[in-house]
Every structure is written in structure tokens, then in C-alpha cells.
Write a protein that holds these residues in place. Sequence first.
Motif, PDB file in Angstrom:
ATOM      1  N   TYR B 186     -15.159 -10.474  -0.081  1.00 10.18           N
ATOM      2  CA  TYR B 186     -14.693 -11.788  -0.517  1.00 10.18           C
ATOM      3  C   TYR B 186     -14.744 -12.803   0.626  1.00 10.18           C
ATOM      4  CZ  TYR B 186     -13.013  -9.110  -4.526  1.00 10.18           C
ATOM      5  OH  TYR B 186     -12.935  -8.291  -5.611  1.00 10.18           O
ATOM      6  N   TYR B 218     -17.522  -4.465   2.174  1.00 11.31           N
ATOM      7  CA  TYR B 218     -16.416  -3.568   1.849  1.00 11.31           C
ATOM      8  C   TYR B 218     -15.686  -4.145   0.638  1.00 11.31           C
ATOM      9  CZ  TYR B 218     -11.906  -1.172   2.264  1.00 11.31           C
ATOM     10  OH  TYR B 218     -10.781  -0.432   2.003  1.00 11.31           O
ATOM     11  N   ILE B 219     -15.438  -3.309  -0.355  1.00 14.64           N
ATOM     12  CA  ILE B 219     -14.635  -3.730  -1.506  1.00 14.64           C
ATOM     13  C   ILE B 219     -13.187  -3.481  -1.125  1.00 14.64           C
ATOM     14  CG2 ILE B 219     -14.088  -3.267  -3.930  1.00 14.64           C
ATOM     15  CD1 ILE B 219     -16.958  -2.204  -4.260  1.00 14.64           C
ATOM     16  N   PRO B 220     -12.401  -4.544  -0.887  1.00 12.73           N
ATOM     17  CA  PRO B 220     -11.060  -4.298  -0.356  1.00 12.73           C
ATOM     18  C   PRO B 220     -10.148  -3.576  -1.344  1.00 12.73           C
ATOM     19  CG  PRO B 220     -11.388  -6.641  -0.820  1.00 12.73           C
ATOM     20  CD  PRO B 220     -12.712  -5.975  -1.028  1.00 12.73           C
ATOM     21  N   ASN B 221      -9.427  -2.609  -0.835  1.00 13.95           N
ATOM     22  CA  ASN B 221      -8.417  -1.953  -1.673  1.00 13.95           C
ATOM     23  C   ASN B 221      -7.144  -2.798  -1.644  1.00 13.95           C
ATOM     24  OD1 ASN B 221      -7.550  -1.423   0.901  1.00 13.95           O
ATOM     25  ND2 ASN B 221      -7.014   0.700   0.509  1.00 13.95           N
ATOM     26  N   TYR B 222      -6.097  -2.345  -2.308  1.00 13.09           N
ATOM     27  CA  TYR B 222      -4.885  -3.152  -2.410  1.00 13.09           C
ATOM     28  C   TYR B 222      -3.658  -2.250  -2.420  1.00 13.09           C
ATOM     29  CZ  TYR B 222      -1.580  -6.663  -4.054  1.00 13.09           C
ATOM     30  OH  TYR B 222      -0.513  -7.517  -4.166  1.00 13.09           O
ATOM     31  N   PRO B 223      -2.589  -2.556  -1.712  1.00 15.80           N
ATOM     32  CA  PRO B 223      -2.560  -3.592  -0.669  1.00 15.80           C
ATOM     33  C   PRO B 223      -3.407  -3.142   0.511  1.00 15.80           C
ATOM     34  CG  PRO B 223      -0.374  -2.542  -0.930  1.00 15.80           C
ATOM     35  CD  PRO B 223      -1.299  -1.835  -1.843  1.00 15.80           C
ATOM     36  N   GLN B 226      -3.237   0.227   2.820  1.00 10.31           N
ATOM     37  CA  GLN B 226      -2.456   1.299   2.177  1.00 10.31           C
ATOM     38  C   GLN B 226      -3.321   2.549   1.988  1.00 10.31           C
ATOM     39  OE1 GLN B 226       0.735   0.414   0.823  1.00 10.31           O
ATOM     40  NE2 GLN B 226       1.060   1.656  -0.978  1.00 10.31           N
ATOM     41  N   THR B 228      -4.997   5.153  -0.002  1.00 13.07           N
ATOM     42  CA  THR B 228      -5.361   5.302  -1.414  1.00 13.07           C
ATOM     43  C   THR B 228      -6.499   6.301  -1.515  1.00 13.07           C
ATOM     44  OG1 THR B 228      -7.135   3.670  -1.370  1.00 13.07           O
ATOM     45  CG2 THR B 228      -4.920   2.829  -1.783  1.00 13.07           C
ATOM     46  N   SER B 229      -7.132   6.332  -2.683  1.00 11.50           N
ATOM     47  CA  SER B 229      -8.351   7.109  -2.849  1.00 11.50           C
ATOM     48  C   SER B 229      -9.307   6.722  -1.731  1.00 11.50           C
ATOM     49  CB  SER B 229      -9.005   6.779  -4.195  1.00 11.50           C
ATOM     50  OG  SER B 229      -8.223   7.280  -5.241  1.00 11.50           O
ATOM     51  N   GLU B 230     -10.118   7.661  -1.295  1.00  9.17           N
ATOM     52  CA  GLU B 230     -11.008   7.390  -0.170  1.00  9.17           C
ATOM     53  C   GLU B 230     -12.190   6.527  -0.562  1.00  9.17           C
ATOM     54  OE1 GLU B 230     -11.836  11.262   1.480  1.00  9.17           O
ATOM     55  OE2 GLU B 230      -9.691  11.649   1.352  1.00  9.17           O
ATOM     56  N   SER B 231     -12.472   6.470  -1.828  1.00 14.21           N
ATOM     57  CA  SER B 231     -13.614   5.674  -2.262  1.00 14.21           C
ATOM     58  C   SER B 231     -13.502   5.428  -3.752  1.00 14.21           C
ATOM     59  CB  SER B 231     -14.909   6.415  -1.958  1.00 14.21           C
ATOM     60  OG  SER B 231     -14.961   7.606  -2.714  1.00 14.21           O
TER      61      SER B 231
END
Lengths: 249, 249
Positions: B186, B218-223, B226, B228-231
Motif C-alpha cells: 500500500y 508485502y501484503i501487510p498482515n493486521y495488526p 502480530q 499470525t499465519s506465516e503466509s
Amino acid sequence: MSLSKNRLKYIRSLKEKKYRSEYGTFVAEGNKLVCDLLPLLKCQMLVATASFLATTDTSNIDEVIEVNDNQLAQASFLQNPQQALGVFFQQRAESTEDVKDQLVLALDGIQDPGNMGTIVRLADWYGIKNIFCSHDTADIYNPKVVQATMGALTRVNIHYIDLADFLNKNKNTPVYGTFLDGKNMYEQEITPHGIVVMGNEGNGIRPETEKFITKKLYIPNYPAGQETSESLNVAVATAIICAEFRRRS
Amino acid sequence: MSLSKNRLKYIRSLKEKKYRSEYGTFVAEGNKLVCDLLPLLKCQMLVATASFLATTDTSNIDEVIEVNDNQLAQASFLQNPQQALGVFFQQRAESTEDVKDQLVLALDGIQDPGNMGTIVRLADWYGIKNIFCSHDTADIYNPKVVQATMGALTRVNIHYIDLADFLNKNKNTPVYGTFLDGKNMYEQEITPHGIVVMGNEGNGIRPETEKFITKKLYIPNYPAGQETSESLNVAVATAIICAEFRRRS
């Protein structure tokens, strides 16, 4: 311990929801997934090759069974079994019905195990802690769902509930859904918190669920108005929606 | 016409790429998909129930075989066969190597048929006309891929090529790829046209492909930050990337 006929029968029975519910257990497979779950969930039975066992702490496992590749293949639900199969105890989701300060998903009859697992995995990526599922949504402990979650099932609470009842109790929360006749989601106001409803692969969102939806969103195709596929795969649509909610929050 | 042993053997053989290539045909199943393909592709053989045939124009089909549900199940690759199975002639993708004025996908060893079909379907949704695949990417005419495309395979050209060679010939085109160590997509400039590379489910993008990538996203994870799943599932990641390219163009 050896892989007796009875144990093999027990493991194979866990393909069916009836037996998973009766025993409160489920199967997860593969070197990586089993290693990820072992520290998080109580393991009832581990069926694995010598090379896997040589590098794994098995002290908290009720029953450890060393097998060769052929024996593992007999127990496995995978086309290409990989070193380890674990039978784990199910983890009950904590009851949560008030969701006003978070983004949650509501699944209205998702059928495909791959879609279900993929949705749980992407929910985890996007920090969605609770998924509310109609009773006819694919079971989180179905072996194919478990594999597709890639371990995310331990980090997301999956609730099987009466969806209309749940939505009725959360009438003060915005409820979003994707519809082919919805409005371009990029031009709509969206709130950081709320309920995103995703519907069944073939039939979409049920009319009795639809009546609770306060904002109908459309994921615009490109170029606008061009004849394309009639819809997106439901896991793909869920991903695009969740990405957009998180981008804007 | 009846469903002879030889015809049944022929249909079943089309599960394998070797035979699909030899005969230049493939199988598509289900009421809706077969109806969608009939006006678009030459049909060699239609195996269907009386009720399906009663409402279908079969005048351009080489061989029409009426069957009951049990006979259809013998031929079918589906768990729940639905009224019709068509054997269609493959459609060769027009050769295109110059892609500078469009957005295209390059698939580097996508293995799972469901992912492959889902990617073709979403490419169609987003007006992506060409997908370039390494030779080890799942075959578009694999029955499971065909089903997952939901008919989009007639609207998207799928090219099986040497990926390094293809990228080398398009050195003046921006090449994007998603990486866990890439930069927040983004916050990156992206061009409306270019090549988006997606990698294998387990291993990601090959090093010999990676060297052609001009911008790592990179598709940012949220938050952010944090655990989360690795991919994300590769079809899901493709969808989020394509949606973002189209949103901004």
C-alpha cells in the motif's frame, strides 16, 4: 506401540464428523503442521516415522507409534503422507456473542473444506479472532479443513451457531455482505469493526441472513462492465474484503 | 449411443496429462459448466442424462450419449456427478510474448489444481488476459483445474513457457512479486501494467525467477507485527494483489 487394526480403524473413523464429535478428537498431518500443533494442543496419538520421532519432543503425548512410510500411508488421509499424523484433542471455542469492538466473519453455509480452511488461515493473517458459522458450514475439524488452515485453527475461534439468532443479537453492529448488485466497496464507507457475512459457494447468502445485512458491497471487476466470470471463489472474495477493511482501518 | 467400455476407458484416461496431450481433449463436468462451454468450444462427446439432453442443443456435438445417474457416476471425476460430462477439444493459447501494455500473471510452479483454477477465475474477473506458467505449473486441462475455473478458462490465455526466458525477454516491463520481506504494497508505487509473479505453494518463487523481480511487495498482515499465519494461500495472495493493482489503475 504398533499400529494395530483397532488404532487404524479409530484414526480412519475421524474422517467422519460423527466420530470426531463422539471422541472429541481430530487428525492433523504432515511434519510442519504436527510440529506446530504439538506445543499448543493435547496430543492423544502420534503416528510417525523414526526420523520424525528422533527430532521431536514426545513426552506429553499419550501414545506414540513408530511406523514406516507404508504403514503411515494406511492411516493417512493425504495423497502424499509426510512423516507424521497426530490425533489431537479438539479445542472448544470460548463463547463470545458480543462482537461490537472487533471485525468478525460470519459464514453462511460454506461447503468446500479447502475454502473453509483457507478462510480461517486468512482470518488469522488479518487478526480476525472470531468466525461465526451456520451449523451447515464445513466442520473445522474435517481433515481437509485442518490441512488447509495450516495451523491457523489454534489462533482463531470458530463458533457454530444459529446465524439468524447471532445477527439478531448484534443488531447494533454493522453487517456487511458481498453481492453482485451491491455497491462498489471502494466507494462505500466501512467501519473498522463489524460483521462480514460470506455465503455458500453455489447459492450465496440465504434470504433469512440477507435481511440482517446493513451494507451490501460489490467487489468491482475490471474493466467495469466487461463480461467476465460471474463471481469470485468465496475464499478469494473474503480475502479481498478483509484486505480492504484492514487497509482502511 | 451407449457408454461402451472403450468410451469409458477413454474418458477416464483424460485424468492424465499424457492422454490429454495425445488426444488434444479434456473433460468438463456439471450442468452449468458444460452449458457454458458448449457454445465456445468444439465438443467431441457429451455424456448426459435425459433431462439435461431435453433442454440442450446438441447439434454440433460429435457424439451424444444418454446415460442414467449410475452410468454418469462411472465416467465422472466428481464426488457428486451432475447431469452432464463433456469431452471438449483443447483451445490453443495464441502466442504472446510482448506484454508491455497489460497486466499479466506469471506462475512459478503452482501445484494445487484448486489454486490454479481459482487463479484463472480471478484473473478473468480482473480482466487479466494472459497467464504465463512455468512448465511445472498445474495443467489447465486437469479436470480439477477445469472445474475450479468455472468456465474462465475460455476467456484467459494460459501459456506454458520457460519463465526465465519469458522474463528475460520482458526486461523493460516492471516485474512484481510478493515476499515476506517485501515492502508494504500500500506504500509502494505500482504501475497499471506489468508482470505479477506468484510462486509455488511450499517453496515460493524460485531464485532463478526472483532475480528478474524489480519490486518486492508485502501484503501487510493486521495488526502489523502480530504473530499470525506465516503466509497466505497463493490464490488468496494473488487475489489481494490483483484487486490492489486494479483499484489503483
